[in-house]
Design a protein around this motif. Structure first.
Motif, PDB file in Angstrom:
ATOM      1  N   ASP A  66       0.848  -1.183   0.000  1.00 55.88           N
ATOM      2  CA  ASP A  66       0.000   0.000   0.000  1.00 55.88           C
ATOM      3  C   ASP A  66       0.889   1.241   0.000  1.00 55.88           C
ATOM      4  O   ASP A  66       1.671   1.452   0.940  1.00 55.88           O
ATOM      5  N   PRO A  67       0.813   2.111  -1.020  1.00 55.54           N
ATOM      6  CA  PRO A  67       1.698   3.298  -1.055  1.00 55.54           C
ATOM      7  C   PRO A  67       1.418   4.277   0.068  1.00 55.54           C
ATOM      8  O   PRO A  67       2.330   4.908   0.610  1.00 55.54           O
ATOM      9  N   PHE A  68       0.129   4.436   0.435  1.00 51.85           N
ATOM     10  CA  PHE A  68      -0.201   5.378   1.514  1.00 51.85           C
ATOM     11  C   PHE A  68       0.336   4.877   2.856  1.00 51.85           C
ATOM     12  O   PHE A  68       0.820   5.674   3.671  1.00 51.85           O
ATOM     13  N   ALA A  69       0.259   3.564   3.091  1.00 45.07           N
ATOM     14  CA  ALA A  69       0.788   3.016   4.337  1.00 45.07           C
ATOM     15  C   ALA A  69       2.298   3.210   4.407  1.00 45.07           C
ATOM     16  O   ALA A  69       2.849   3.574   5.461  1.00 45.07           O
ATOM     17  N   SER A  70       2.966   3.005   3.263  1.00 46.10           N
ATOM     18  CA  SER A  70       4.415   3.226   3.241  1.00 46.10           C
ATOM     19  C   SER A  70       4.752   4.687   3.503  1.00 46.10           C
ATOM     20  O   SER A  70       5.702   5.017   4.225  1.00 46.10           O
ATOM     21  N   LEU A  71       3.964   5.620   2.934  1.00 47.59           N
ATOM     22  CA  LEU A  71       4.212   7.039   3.149  1.00 47.59           C
ATOM     23  C   LEU A  71       3.991   7.429   4.604  1.00 47.59           C
ATOM     24  O   LEU A  71       4.799   8.164   5.193  1.00 47.59           O
ATOM     25  N   GLU A  72       2.893   6.929   5.194  1.00 46.86           N
ATOM     26  CA  GLU A  72       2.626   7.253   6.601  1.00 46.86           C
ATOM     27  C   GLU A  72       3.730   6.708   7.504  1.00 46.86           C
ATOM     28  O   GLU A  72       4.163   7.361   8.455  1.00 46.86           O
ATOM     29  N   LYS A  73       4.178   5.498   7.208  1.00 49.22           N
ATOM     30  CA  LYS A  73       5.250   4.914   8.009  1.00 49.22           C
ATOM     31  C   LYS A  73       6.533   5.733   7.892  1.00 49.22           C
ATOM     32  O   LYS A  73       7.223   5.988   8.893  1.00 49.22           O
ATOM     33  N   THR A  74       6.837   6.200   6.694  1.00 46.22           N
ATOM     34  CA  THR A  74       8.047   6.996   6.498  1.00 46.22           C
ATOM     35  C   THR A  74       7.960   8.322   7.239  1.00 46.22           C
ATOM     36  O   THR A  74       8.917   8.767   7.894  1.00 46.22           O
ATOM     37  N   VAL A  75       6.778   8.985   7.156  1.00 48.01           N
ATOM     38  CA  VAL A  75       6.601  10.263   7.850  1.00 48.01           C
ATOM     39  C   VAL A  75       6.719  10.079   9.364  1.00 48.01           C
ATOM     40  O   VAL A  75       7.361  10.875  10.074  1.00 48.01           O
ATOM     41  N   GLN A 107       8.328   7.726  10.981  1.00 44.82           N
ATOM     42  CA  GLN A 107       9.714   7.443  11.335  1.00 44.82           C
ATOM     43  C   GLN A 107      10.578   8.705  11.291  1.00 44.82           C
ATOM     44  O   GLN A 107      11.453   8.896  12.136  1.00 44.82           O
ATOM     45  N   LYS A 108      10.314   9.591  10.323  1.00 43.47           N
ATOM     46  CA  LYS A 108      11.082  10.831  10.247  1.00 43.47           C
ATOM     47  C   LYS A 108      10.811  11.726  11.446  1.00 43.47           C
ATOM     48  O   LYS A 108      11.734  12.322  12.025  1.00 43.47           O
ATOM     49  N   ALA A 109       9.526  11.825  11.853  1.00 45.46           N
ATOM     50  CA  ALA A 109       9.195  12.653  13.022  1.00 45.46           C
ATOM     51  C   ALA A 109       9.848  12.089  14.285  1.00 45.46           C
ATOM     52  O   ALA A 109      10.393  12.829  15.118  1.00 45.46           O
ATOM     53  N   ALA A 110       9.804  10.746  14.440  1.00 48.66           N
ATOM     54  CA  ALA A 110      10.429  10.131  15.614  1.00 48.66           C
ATOM     55  C   ALA A 110      11.939  10.357  15.603  1.00 48.66           C
ATOM     56  O   ALA A 110      12.560  10.617  16.638  1.00 48.66           O
ATOM     57  N   ALA A 111      12.551  10.286  14.403  1.00 50.95           N
ATOM     58  CA  ALA A 111      13.995  10.504  14.310  1.00 50.95           C
ATOM     59  C   ALA A 111      14.356  11.933  14.693  1.00 50.95           C
ATOM     60  O   ALA A 111      15.357  12.183  15.380  1.00 50.95           O
ATOM     61  N   LEU A 112      13.522  12.917  14.281  1.00 52.93           N
ATOM     62  CA  LEU A 112      13.804  14.307  14.632  1.00 52.93           C
ATOM     63  C   LEU A 112      13.718  14.529  16.143  1.00 52.93           C
ATOM     64  O   LEU A 112      14.571  15.192  16.748  1.00 52.93           O
ATOM     65  N   SER A 113      12.663  13.993  16.760  1.00 53.66           N
ATOM     66  CA  SER A 113      12.509  14.179  18.207  1.00 53.66           C
ATOM     67  C   SER A 113      13.643  13.502  18.970  1.00 53.66           C
ATOM     68  O   SER A 113      14.201  14.057  19.925  1.00 53.66           O
ATOM     69  N   GLU A 114      14.022  12.304  18.541  1.00 53.72           N
ATOM     70  CA  GLU A 114      15.112  11.606  19.212  1.00 53.72           C
ATOM     71  C   GLU A 114      16.449  12.303  18.975  1.00 53.72           C
ATOM     72  O   GLU A 114      17.326  12.300  19.843  1.00 53.72           O
ATOM     73  N   ALA A 115      16.599  12.909  17.786  1.00 51.58           N
ATOM     74  CA  ALA A 115      17.847  13.625  17.507  1.00 51.58           C
ATOM     75  C   ALA A 115      18.002  14.819  18.441  1.00 51.58           C
ATOM     76  O   ALA A 115      19.098  15.089  18.957  1.00 51.58           O
ATOM     77  N   GLN A 116      16.887  15.544  18.682  1.00 48.94           N
ATOM     78  CA  GLN A 116      16.950  16.673  19.608  1.00 48.94           C
ATOM     79  C   GLN A 116      17.298  16.195  21.019  1.00 48.94           C
ATOM     80  O   GLN A 116      18.106  16.806  21.725  1.00 48.94           O
ATOM     81  N   ARG A 117      16.689  15.112  21.434  1.00 50.90           N
ATOM     82  CA  ARG A 117      16.968  14.581  22.780  1.00 50.90           C
ATOM     83  C   ARG A 117      18.417  14.128  22.889  1.00 50.90           C
ATOM     84  O   ARG A 117      19.092  14.380  23.901  1.00 50.90           O
TER      85      ARG A 117
END
Length: 375
Positions: free
Chosen positions: A141-150, A152-162
């Motif tokens: 599912d392309p939408f599921a892949s896009l949501e998963k990528t978004v 993961q990117k948000a989680a990576a940004l928050s963890e990077a700040q921490r």
């Protein structure tokens, strides 16, 4: 001692024979490798589940071991598929079991059938393998892949700040390693000093009370005055003291309730007994001061025991006397039984009741009055 030396014959050629087993025409595994030229190796195989033999219809339990011929029969990607052939120990029928790497299990392919026993791997602490993703042929599912990528990117940004904040804090803390090490060693010295003082106080307590080695040093340690541990112990002591006082109050409340149920009032009983003793002592002193008189006769003495009333007839007077005497007798008997059965009464009160002569004399006098009034 085991010998490790080997005999090499004169006609042994290392280039031709390679080893002594090759020279003698033997395999290193002996009889287990008598079919090694066919790719078969005899191994010890244990049944992974319960089976029913198709030759003799007998049940063979899980864990029974056989000498099986192990042979490679195929591959699942790069994983080999092994076949295990053995004879049933009850009928000598041939049974074959193969590995199934795709589903991580064993499969009976010949001579028997597996006993079906359904169970949930998750409930039995086994690893659950989901093969739906590997066997599914549907496009992702392309939408599921896009949501998963978004996500993961948000989680990576928050963890990077921490992580950057933690690195900054660590760099600030260890910017001067000498100062950090000095502070750490100072805290260790302070803790060690407190510990040694506590141990010295514990040893002093042990020597003061001659406890010897019966009690551990850890149980004798006491905190220093003014410390947090000392304040905590003080609060715990006050708490335990308050609980003990509340327990005493509850016990006194139960005692008063029980006294009210049996109709006994300790204060009034004690005041009456003290007043009776005082009056008896005063009369004896007065009698000692007055001149002696002649004793009355027995008939007059018996008549004097019965109280007389000038305003009421003799029958009414006797009835009133008997009723009052019976009431007094009943009250004294109730008092005696209450003190005897009172669980909160002290042993002195019970012993005093049995030794008190005034109460026994009062009871005997009341009984005499009741008998004479009935006569």
């Amino acid at each position: 001692m085991q010998g490790f030396n080997k005999y090499y014959p004169p006609d042994y050629d290392p280039d031709q024979h390679k080893s002594l087993n090759g020279y003698h025409g033997k395999h290193a595994l002996g009889k287990r490798a008598h079919k090694i030229d066919q790719g078969i190796l005899v191994v010890r195989f244990e049944l992974p589940f319960n089976i029913w033999c198709n030759h003799c219809s007998a049940h063979v339990g899980q864990g029974v071991r056989y000498n099986a011929e192990k042979k490679k029969v195929g591959n699942y990607y790069s994983t080999p598929i092994w076949s295990f052939r053995f004879n049933c120990h009850l009928c000598s029928g041939r049974i074959e079991i193969q590995t199934d790497p795709q589903n991580t299990r064993y499969v009976v392919t010949e001579g028997a059938k597996q006993k079906m026993e359904e169970w949930d791997p998750a409930e039995n602490g086994q690893m659950v393998i989901n093969n739906a993703a590997s066997t599914s042929t549907a496009p992702p599912d392309p939408f599921a892949s896009l949501e998963k990528t978004v996500t993961q990117k948000a989680a990576a940004l928050s963890e990077a700040q921490r992580l950057s904040a933690l690195r900054e804090q660590n760099d600030n803390h260890w910017s001067d390693p000498y100062a950090a090490s000095t502070a750490l060693r100072s805290s260790f010295r302070t803790a060690k000093k407190v510990r040694l003082e506590s141990e010295s106080r514990a040893e002093g307590t042990r020597g003061k009370f001659a406890l010897g080695e019966r009690i551990r040093t850890e149980d004798l340690r006491t905190p220093a005055r003014g410390s947090e541990e000392s304040e905590w112990e003080k609060r715990e002591w006050e708490k335990a003291k308050g609980e003990m006082e509340r327990a005493k109050e509850e016990e006194g409340r139960k005692r008063r309730k029980l006294e009210e149920q049996v109709g006994w009032q300790g204060g009034k009983a004690e005041s009456e007994s003290s007043r009776r003793r005082t009056s008896a002592g005063g009369s004896s002193r007065d009698a000692s001061r007055r001149p002696t008189k002649a004793l009355p006769s027995s008939s007059s003495a018996s008549r004097s025991l019965i109280p007389r009333s000038t305003s009421a007839p003799s029958s009414l007077s006797s009835r009133a006397t008997s009723s009052s005497a019976v009431k007094a007798l009943h009250s004294k008997l109730a008092l005696a039984s209450a003190i005897k059965n009172d669980p909160f009464a002290s042993p002195l009160a019970r012993g005093g009741l049995s030794r008190s002569g005034s109460s026994s004399s009062g009871l005997s006098a009341a009984v005499k009055v009741v008998k004479r009034s009935k006569e």
